[in-house]
Design a protein around this motif. Structure first.
Motif, short mmCIF file in Angstrom:
data_model
loop_
_atom_site.label_atom_id
_atom_site.label_comp_id
_atom_site.label_asym_id
_atom_site.label_seq_id
_atom_site.Cartn_x
_atom_site.Cartn_y
_atom_site.Cartn_z
N THR A 21 -3.76 0.67 -2.72
CA THR A 21 -3.66 -0.35 -2.01
C THR A 21 -3.58 -1.61 -3.28
O THR A 21 -4.52 -1.46 -4.09
CB THR A 21 -4.70 -0.79 -1.00
OG1 THR A 21 -5.79 -0.85 -1.59
CG2 THR A 21 -4.62 0.44 0.04
N ALA A 22 -2.74 -2.71 -2.98
CA ALA A 22 -2.76 -3.80 -3.83
C ALA A 22 -3.40 -5.05 -3.24
O ALA A 22 -3.21 -6.14 -3.10
CB ALA A 22 -1.21 -4.27 -4.06
N THR A 23 -4.72 -4.72 -2.69
CA THR A 23 -5.57 -5.65 -2.10
C THR A 23 -7.19 -4.91 -2.58
O THR A 23 -7.08 -3.77 -2.53
CB THR A 23 -5.44 -5.92 -0.63
OG1 THR A 23 -6.61 -6.92 -0.52
CG2 THR A 23 -5.76 -4.50 0.05
N MET A 42 0.81 -1.21 0.16
CA MET A 42 0.02 0.08 -0.09
C MET A 42 0.96 1.31 0.07
O MET A 42 2.21 1.25 0.45
CB MET A 42 -0.92 -0.03 1.16
CG MET A 42 -0.19 0.08 2.78
SD MET A 42 -1.19 0.53 3.96
CE MET A 42 -1.72 2.32 3.36
N ALA A 43 0.15 2.46 -0.32
CA ALA A 43 1.01 3.69 -0.32
C ALA A 43 0.10 4.81 0.03
O ALA A 43 -1.27 4.69 -0.40
CB ALA A 43 1.76 3.92 -1.68
N ALA A 44 0.63 5.96 0.56
CA ALA A 44 -0.33 7.06 0.84
C ALA A 44 0.23 8.19 0.50
O ALA A 44 1.55 8.16 0.69
CB ALA A 44 -0.76 6.78 2.10
N ALA A 45 -0.26 9.41 0.14
CA ALA A 45 0.36 10.67 0.22
C ALA A 45 -0.64 11.74 0.47
O ALA A 45 -1.78 11.60 0.41
CB ALA A 45 0.78 10.93 -1.40
N THR A 46 -0.03 12.86 1.07
CA THR A 46 -0.98 13.93 1.47
C THR A 46 0.00 15.31 0.81
O THR A 46 1.05 15.20 0.64
CB THR A 46 -0.93 14.31 2.99
OG1 THR A 46 0.58 14.36 3.56
CG2 THR A 46 -1.50 12.94 3.76
N VAL A 47 -0.95 16.02 0.45
CA VAL A 47 -0.63 17.39 -0.13
C VAL A 47 -1.10 18.66 0.81
O VAL A 47 -2.21 18.63 1.22
CB VAL A 47 -0.98 17.54 -1.42
CG1 VAL A 47 -0.56 18.76 -2.18
CG2 VAL A 47 -0.48 16.65 -2.42
N SER A 48 -0.13 19.48 1.36
CA SER A 48 -0.45 20.27 2.33
C SER A 48 0.43 21.27 2.22
O SER A 48 1.43 21.34 1.88
CB SER A 48 -0.54 19.72 3.61
OG SER A 48 -1.15 20.88 4.62
N ALA A 49 -0.04 22.74 1.92
CA ALA A 49 0.71 23.87 1.93
C ALA A 49 1.55 23.82 0.86
O ALA A 49 2.91 24.26 0.91
CB ALA A 49 1.54 24.04 3.33
N GLY A 77 4.99 4.63 2.18
CA GLY A 77 4.57 3.14 1.53
C GLY A 77 4.95 1.91 2.09
O GLY A 77 5.84 2.12 3.11
N ARG A 78 4.37 0.81 2.09
CA ARG A 78 4.60 -0.31 2.83
C ARG A 78 4.36 -1.59 1.86
O ARG A 78 3.21 -1.67 1.10
CB ARG A 78 3.78 -0.60 4.00
CG ARG A 78 3.98 -1.73 4.70
CD ARG A 78 3.02 -2.00 6.10
NE ARG A 78 3.28 -3.22 6.89
CZ ARG A 78 2.82 -3.61 7.63
NH1 ARG A 78 1.64 -2.73 8.15
NH2 ARG A 78 3.11 -4.59 8.41
#
Length: 308
Positions: free
Chosen positions: A285-287, A1-8, A15-16
């Motif tokens: 996610t890869a599920t 899985m992987a996640a990203a945030t965009v702020s300012a 990722g994992r």
């Protein structure tokens, strides 16, 4: 899985289980990208919202030929979720039992399906009806209006200008890059990649989490093509949910969240923006386990606290 945030204006990625450069199937988030390409084509004067499918595509004489691009972009064309086709039960069983790709049609086969499609009778303005079929046709109509294939349109109008090297739409399993993550069902079964020339605009795009985050950043800072796609123009499922060109807007505790999710046999995705706060979130996610609830929660936290 992987996640990203965009702020300012800044991006944070984590990722994992896979490299951050790995590409995931983004499923129906592809429709959001197709919406951007459609709105970009409108701004270039290549198409207009009232153009019907029979103009850029070889569909003259069939009911689908009279469907407007605007109605396709809002899921209000009346076209079904999926086209009628032989072997639907066989494909469904193969997906459930063996994890095989239920798509894979060529553009020529999609045109045959469109020629055979029927529209609901007695509705001057069809009710909103989520349609993968409709977005497949929309994407290929936009590409035809530009004199390109959809894969080339995606690369020339979005991936190359924004530097999104991992964003692509493989027409066959052989076109899936070595960087691709393998998706699994909720029970852990390995699933074949969902590839196909026809399905690309509706659900066949792949991308890394970093490139999806950069796309979100570009949508927030105004540098992405076709930003008009984000603006809601019609009700979708009652007044609470509104739709632009593919992108949904929902009021969540007083905040307008612009978002789209996606799901394939072995992947789930969620992309959301709080345009007023200038924040965004990507989950891949890869599920096949859903991630929508986590996406909305993470976006709310990002809007109030900044990066995780």
């Amino acid at each position: 899985m992987a996640a990203a945030t965009v702020s300012a204006g800044e991006v944070a990625v984590a990722g994992r289980g896979a490299s951050l450069a790995a590409d995931f199937e983004i499923g129906s988030v592809s429709k959001g990208i197709t919406g951007l390409l459609y709105a970009d084509a409108l701004s270039r004067g290549e198409l207009s919202p009232d153009i019907t499918l029979g103009e850029p595509l070889p569909l003259a004489g069939c009911p689908a030929a009279g469907v407007t691009l605007a109605s396709l972009s809002r899921h209000s064309s009346g076209l079904p979720r999926l086209p009628r086709q032989a072997g639907t039960l066989r494909r469904t069983l193969a997906l459930l039992l063996h994890g095989t790709n239920p798509y894979g049609e060529t553009l020529a086969e999609l045109m045959d399906q469109a020629r055979a499609a029927r529209l609901p009778a007695g509705q001057s303005v069809p009710r909103p009806r989520y349609s993968n079929f409709g977005f497949e046709l929309l994407g290929h109509a936009v590409a035809a209006g530009a004199g390109l294939s959809f894969q080339d349109l995606l690369r020339e109008r979005l991936a190359d200008p924004l530097g999104l090297g991992s964003v692509y739409a493989p027409a066959t399993a052989a076109g899936v890059r070595p960087t691709a993550v393998t998706g699994r069902s909720r029970s852990g079964r390995v699933m074949q990649p969902w590839t196909g020339e026809a399905v690309a605009p509706a659900g066949g795009i792949r991308a890394s989490v970093g490139d999806m985050a950069r796309l979100v950043q570009a949508m927030l800072d105004g540098s992405a093509p076709g930003l008009g796609a984000l603006d809601p123009v019609a009700n979708f499922a009652g007044p609470a949910a509104r739709i632009g060109a593919g992108w949904m807007t929902l009021d969540v505790k007083g905040r307008a969240v612009t978002w789209h999710n996606g799901g394939t046999g072995g992947f789930r995705s969620w992309v959301g923006l709080d345009r007023k706060a200038g924040t965004g979130v990507v989950l891949l996610t890869a599920t096949a386990a859903p991630v929508d609830r986590h996406g909305f929660r993470l976006l709310a936290g990002t809007a109030t606290r900044g990066h995780l």
